[in-house]
Design a protein around this motif. Structure first.
Motif, PDB file in Angstrom:
ATOM      1  N   SER A  86       0.851  -1.186   0.000  1.00 37.23           N
ATOM      2  CA  SER A  86       0.000   0.000   0.000  1.00 37.23           C
ATOM      3  C   SER A  86       0.885   1.233   0.000  1.00 37.23           C
ATOM      4  CB  SER A  86      -0.872   0.046   1.257  1.00 37.23           C
ATOM      5  OG  SER A  86      -1.527  -1.154   1.461  1.00 37.23           O
ATOM      6  N   TYR A  88       2.686   4.499   1.164  1.00 39.83           N
ATOM      7  CA  TYR A  88       3.161   4.943   2.472  1.00 39.83           C
ATOM      8  C   TYR A  88       2.449   6.248   2.829  1.00 39.83           C
ATOM      9  CZ  TYR A  88       6.362   6.789   5.987  1.00 39.83           C
ATOM     10  OH  TYR A  88       6.893   7.302   7.134  1.00 39.83           O
ATOM     11  N   GLY A  90       3.013   8.437   5.105  1.00 38.09           N
ATOM     12  CA  GLY A  90       3.838   9.509   5.641  1.00 38.09           C
ATOM     13  C   GLY A  90       4.104  10.636   4.677  1.00 38.09           C
ATOM     14  N   TYR A  91       4.007  10.398   3.373  1.00 43.86           N
ATOM     15  CA  TYR A  91       4.255  11.464   2.410  1.00 43.86           C
ATOM     16  C   TYR A  91       3.080  12.422   2.302  1.00 43.86           C
ATOM     17  CZ  TYR A  91       8.386   8.931   0.870  1.00 43.86           C
ATOM     18  OH  TYR A  91       9.595   8.314   0.825  1.00 43.86           O
TER      19      TYR A  91
END
Length: 97
Positions: A86, A88, A90-91
Motif C-alpha cells: 500500500s 506509504y 507519511g508522504y
C-alpha cells in the motif's frame, strides 16, 4: 498494483537438494529475466537462501498464478509468499485513512 514476493526453498530441499536443482535454478533465472523484461518483476534480490522481489500485477491472484509457473515452484521446491503493498501514508498524512 504492487506486491512483495518472497520465494524460499522448502526445508527438505535445503537438507537434501534434488540432483536437478541447478537445472531448475537456471530455468527459474530465465523466467525471472522474462518477468523483469515484461515489467512484472520491478526489482529482485537474493535474501538468505531465497529471493525477494517488488512485483507489479493487476491482482494478487494474477501474480500468484505467474509465480506458480516458475520451474522451482512447479517442481514443489520453493514456498511462495506474496504480500500486497500500500502507499506509504507519511508522504501525505492528510490523505491517510
Amino acid at each position: 498494483m504492487q506486491f512483495f514476493f518472497r520465494g524460499t526453498p522448502k526445508q527438505a530441499v535445503l537438507s537434501d537438494p534434488p540432483p536437478d536443482m541447478m537445472e531448475k535454478a537456471r530455468e527459474d533465472w530465465a523466467v525471472a529475466r522474462r518477468y523483469y523484461r515484461d515489467g512484472i518483476f520491478r526489482s529482485i534480490w537474493r535474501m538468505g537462501n531465497g529471493v525477494v522481489a517488488i512485483c507489479e500485477a493487476d491482482s494478487r491472484d494474477q501474480l500468484v498464478s505467474l509465480l506458480s509457473e516458475l520451474p522451482m515452484a512447479r517442481a514443489g521446491l520453493i514456498d511462495i509468499d506474496v504480500q500486497e503493498l500500500s502507499p506509504y501514508p507519511g508522504y501525505a498524512p492528510e490523505l491517510a485513512n
